[in-house]
Design a protein around this motif. Structure first.
Motif, short mmCIF file in Angstrom:
data_model
loop_
_atom_site.label_atom_id
_atom_site.label_comp_id
_atom_site.label_asym_id
_atom_site.label_seq_id
_atom_site.Cartn_x
_atom_site.Cartn_y
_atom_site.Cartn_z
N SER A 133 -10.44 -7.03 7.26
CA SER A 133 -9.54 -5.99 6.75
C SER A 133 -9.04 -5.14 7.93
N GLU A 134 -7.99 -4.37 7.69
CA GLU A 134 -7.49 -3.45 8.71
C GLU A 134 -8.57 -2.46 9.11
N GLU A 135 -9.34 -2.00 8.14
CA GLU A 135 -10.43 -1.05 8.42
C GLU A 135 -11.49 -1.68 9.32
N GLN A 136 -11.84 -2.93 9.04
CA GLN A 136 -12.81 -3.63 9.89
C GLN A 136 -12.28 -3.81 11.30
N LEU A 137 -11.02 -4.19 11.42
CA LEU A 137 -10.43 -4.40 12.75
C LEU A 137 -10.35 -3.10 13.52
N GLU A 138 -10.05 -2.00 12.84
CA GLU A 138 -10.01 -0.70 13.51
C GLU A 138 -11.41 -0.32 14.00
N GLY A 139 -12.43 -0.56 13.17
CA GLY A 139 -13.81 -0.30 13.58
C GLY A 139 -14.23 -1.16 14.76
N LEU A 140 -13.80 -2.43 14.73
CA LEU A 140 -14.10 -3.34 15.83
C LEU A 140 -13.48 -2.85 17.13
N LYS A 141 -12.23 -2.42 17.05
CA LYS A 141 -11.53 -1.91 18.23
C LYS A 141 -12.23 -0.66 18.77
N GLU A 142 -12.50 0.27 17.89
CA GLU A 142 -13.11 1.54 18.31
C GLU A 142 -14.48 1.32 18.94
N LYS A 143 -15.32 0.50 18.33
CA LYS A 143 -16.67 0.28 18.84
C LYS A 143 -16.66 -0.56 20.11
N THR A 144 -15.78 -1.55 20.18
CA THR A 144 -15.70 -2.36 21.40
C THR A 144 -15.31 -1.49 22.58
N GLU A 145 -14.31 -0.64 22.40
CA GLU A 145 -13.88 0.22 23.50
C GLU A 145 -14.94 1.25 23.85
N ARG A 146 -15.68 1.72 22.87
CA ARG A 146 -16.72 2.72 23.13
C ARG A 146 -17.92 2.13 23.87
N TYR A 147 -18.29 0.88 23.54
CA TYR A 147 -19.52 0.31 24.07
C TYR A 147 -19.35 -0.68 25.22
N CYS A 148 -18.13 -0.97 25.63
CA CYS A 148 -17.91 -1.88 26.75
C CYS A 148 -18.24 -1.14 28.05
#
Length: 167
Positions: A133-148
């Motif tokens: 979902s768009e919500e899942q993809l937004e969460g994926l983007k936010e967490k990936t950028e935060r934890y990379c």
């Protein structure tokens, strides 16, 4: 693979023993047969590195800029993959592409106005997740950028100290 289950005991230990989460990574560059190349030992593997062809290298090995961009692409891809797994987002593929622009005139000392190093780095994450979902993809983007780790390091410019030992 269940990333959450894999990381659970690690997180529990880090909570119980806060100092145990600190690690030191080390890479050692050592002289090779020419002044245009070296070997890089990270303790688990040894890589050959060389000067970029634009400064006289042969182009037969990764230059330091390649290694930096490779570290960013690897970190972003693995982080995104782990976050997607932890969030149970089904993906077909995840690919990270890092590109960077630099002017070698700075590296060669031809111009005081031209900075040494990358002026711009671009990272593209290609995520094929048609069921997300768009919500899942937004969460994926936010967490990936935060934890990379590498992305956050490049964004934040850590303290850097340089020591010279001569003999």
């Amino acid at each position: 693979m269940n990333v959450r289950r894999l990381q659970r005991p690690l997180k529990e230990r880090y909570r119980r023993e806060p100092g145990s989460s600190r690690v030191t990574l080390r890479a050692r560059g050592s002289e090779a047969d020419t002044p245009l190349s070296c070997s890089v030992d990270i303790g688990r593997a040894v890589y050959e590195a060389g000067a970029h062809t634009g400064v006289g290298g042969t182009g037969s090995a990764a230059c330091s800029g390649d290694l930096l961009l490779g570290a960013l692409a690897a970190c972003a891809q693995i982080t995104c993959q782990m976050v997607a797994s932890a969030m149970e987002i089904p993906t077909r593929s995840i690919e990270a592409v890092a590109e960077g622009d630099l002017d070698l005139a700075g590296t060669l000392g031809l111009s005081e106005e031209v900075p040494v190093g990358f002026q711009e780095i671009r990272l593209t994450l290609n995520v094929d997740a048609p069921e997300a979902s768009e919500e899942q993809l937004e969460g994926l983007k936010e967490k990936t950028e935060r934890y990379c780790v590498v992305m956050q390091t490049l964004k934040g410019a850590p303290r850097l100290s340089v020591a010279w030992e001569t003999g």
